[in-house]
Design an enzyme around this catalytic site. Sequence first.
Site, PDB file in Angstrom:
ATOM      1  N   TYR A   1      -2.078   3.299 -10.848  1.00  0.00           N
ATOM      2  CA  TYR A   1      -2.724   3.377  -9.539  1.00  0.00           C
ATOM      3  C   TYR A   1      -2.144   2.307  -8.626  1.00  0.00           C
ATOM      4  O   TYR A   1      -2.060   1.124  -9.007  1.00  0.00           O
ATOM      5  CB  TYR A   1      -4.228   3.161  -9.697  1.00  0.00           C
ATOM      6  CG  TYR A   1      -5.003   3.166  -8.399  1.00  0.00           C
ATOM      7  CD1 TYR A   1      -5.202   4.337  -7.682  1.00  0.00           C
ATOM      8  CD2 TYR A   1      -5.551   1.989  -7.890  1.00  0.00           C
ATOM      9  CE1 TYR A   1      -5.923   4.338  -6.495  1.00  0.00           C
ATOM     10  CE2 TYR A   1      -6.273   1.984  -6.711  1.00  0.00           C
ATOM     11  CZ  TYR A   1      -6.455   3.156  -6.011  1.00  0.00           C
ATOM     12  OH  TYR A   1      -7.168   3.154  -4.839  1.00  0.00           O
TER      13      TYR A   1
ATOM     14  N   ASP B   1       3.931  -3.577  -9.579  1.00  0.00           N
ATOM     15  CA  ASP B   1       2.601  -3.696  -8.971  1.00  0.00           C
ATOM     16  C   ASP B   1       1.802  -4.630  -9.865  1.00  0.00           C
ATOM     17  O   ASP B   1       1.263  -4.238 -10.892  1.00  0.00           O
ATOM     18  CB  ASP B   1       1.945  -2.322  -8.879  1.00  0.00           C
ATOM     19  CG  ASP B   1       0.551  -2.378  -8.260  1.00  0.00           C
ATOM     20  OD1 ASP B   1       0.005  -3.499  -8.102  1.00  0.00           O
ATOM     21  OD2 ASP B   1      -0.008  -1.313  -7.960  1.00  0.00           O
TER      22      ASP B   1
ATOM     23  N   LYS C   1      -6.121  -9.492  -5.706  1.00  0.00           N
ATOM     24  CA  LYS C   1      -7.190  -9.951  -6.571  1.00  0.00           C
ATOM     25  C   LYS C   1      -7.203 -11.467  -6.765  1.00  0.00           C
ATOM     26  O   LYS C   1      -7.797 -12.200  -5.991  1.00  0.00           O
ATOM     27  CB  LYS C   1      -7.138  -9.212  -7.915  1.00  0.00           C
ATOM     28  CG  LYS C   1      -7.312  -7.692  -7.778  1.00  0.00           C
ATOM     29  CD  LYS C   1      -7.374  -7.007  -9.119  1.00  0.00           C
ATOM     30  CE  LYS C   1      -7.413  -5.497  -8.994  1.00  0.00           C
ATOM     31  NZ  LYS C   1      -8.629  -4.948  -8.401  1.00  0.00           N
TER      32      LYS C   1
END
Length: 469
Positions: A186, A281, A309
């Site tokens: 994702y 990623d 994050k």
Amino acid sequence: MVSAVTGTAFGVLCLSKFGRTSVRNSSASVVQMTLLDEKKKTYTLKKSEEAFNAAKELMPGGVNSPVRAFKSVGGQPVVIDSVKGSRMWDIDGNEYIDYVGSWGPAIIGHADDEVLAALTETMKKGTSFGAPCVLENVLAEMVISAVPSIEMVRFVNSGTEACMGVLRLARAFTGREKIIKFEGCYHGHADPFLVKAGSGVATLGLPDSPGVPKAATVGTLTAPYNDVAMVEHLFETNKGEIAALILEPVVGNAGFIPPKPEFLAAIRSLTKDNGALLIFDEVMTGFRLSYGGAQEYFGLTPDLTTLGKIIGGGLPVGAYGGRRDIMQMVAPAGPMYQAGTLSGNPLAMTAGIHTLKRLKQAGTYEYLDKITSQLVEGILNAGKKAGHSICGGYINGMFGFFFTEGPVYNYEDAKKSDTAKFGKFHRGMLEEGVYFAPSQFEAGFTSLAHTPEDIKQTIAAAEKVFHTL
């Protein structure tokens, strides 16, 4: 080791609290234990249900991110009131040991005192400038010194935004349009990434969400994760057309799936041989698998990297960076346009700076490795002992397990999991005071605030729940 000291202090606080009660007399201790047992018996989410029902009239599905609605596991979503350290409390007063960590950012623990103090001081100067601030320089220097591939960095406001920017950059730099992504990886909800993978030979992508035009995904090619042969095939059949290959170096959005030993090196070679850029990623793995992320952990350097994050310490943040010659394409240095009103805002920069300072201290990742290994081994052993098919793994502060025999190498393997059983397990663990991600297909996270006692309590709860399934 700071992490151990922090954890010990938390444990001493709890022990001293119960100690004062127990020394009075044995009957008082019995009364307290009875009250604790009664609390477990009366586990309720009545207030959460009321709040969530009201939310459904105000927001689509009652949430602002789909997984929070518990559709994957069933049951009543938990509405959280507060967090601290390794713990969360819902609005009904239930306490949980948390292994979601706000989906990754809370690696030093929720609401860390040092981070909160720093934020308080920063807020006195303002929350957003819409202009350059020195804090951007400080965090940029920390990121560049830590992550092997990053020579220049651009801060944004989310992981999705970072992936949108890096994709545009890769296409601008190479002059090509096609990209390769992996099934189950994702990269945010931007149109080019919302592609449903094919069941066999990878083909041109088809939109996986209403509202995404075919034109947005026609250049997106897909392959199963850990499948080098399929990637070779895609490069062979699309010679000179592929701008970049993007992947999670360790999959976290299909559950925890690590790469096979040869996979990442093979992908690095294929991208170089075909003039395509390799993008890691690391929104999830950055500063979690090691201080330099997955690329430092595996000893392999991509051309570009996305982050999020952890680098915001729990505040909205994202970043993309890489080789200087590529990053010089980004406006205003170059012609590839990307901008953001709140990018580099002082609050996110402050939280990120103080989080990374903590992570850089000696013993951080050794401690994460120790507690996470104990957690995963304990859960797997308990599950197998109770007669369940279960497999899983971990790398430092990231872990996962599947209700299937395994092994799990890609999303197709992960989908063999008994999701109904996971849903029952998830609900049972909530009632025992343990909060796992509400989906079989999400990784879990530990933090420096988790104590050995947290781990023991979690394993004991799992043993109990496994016997009820």
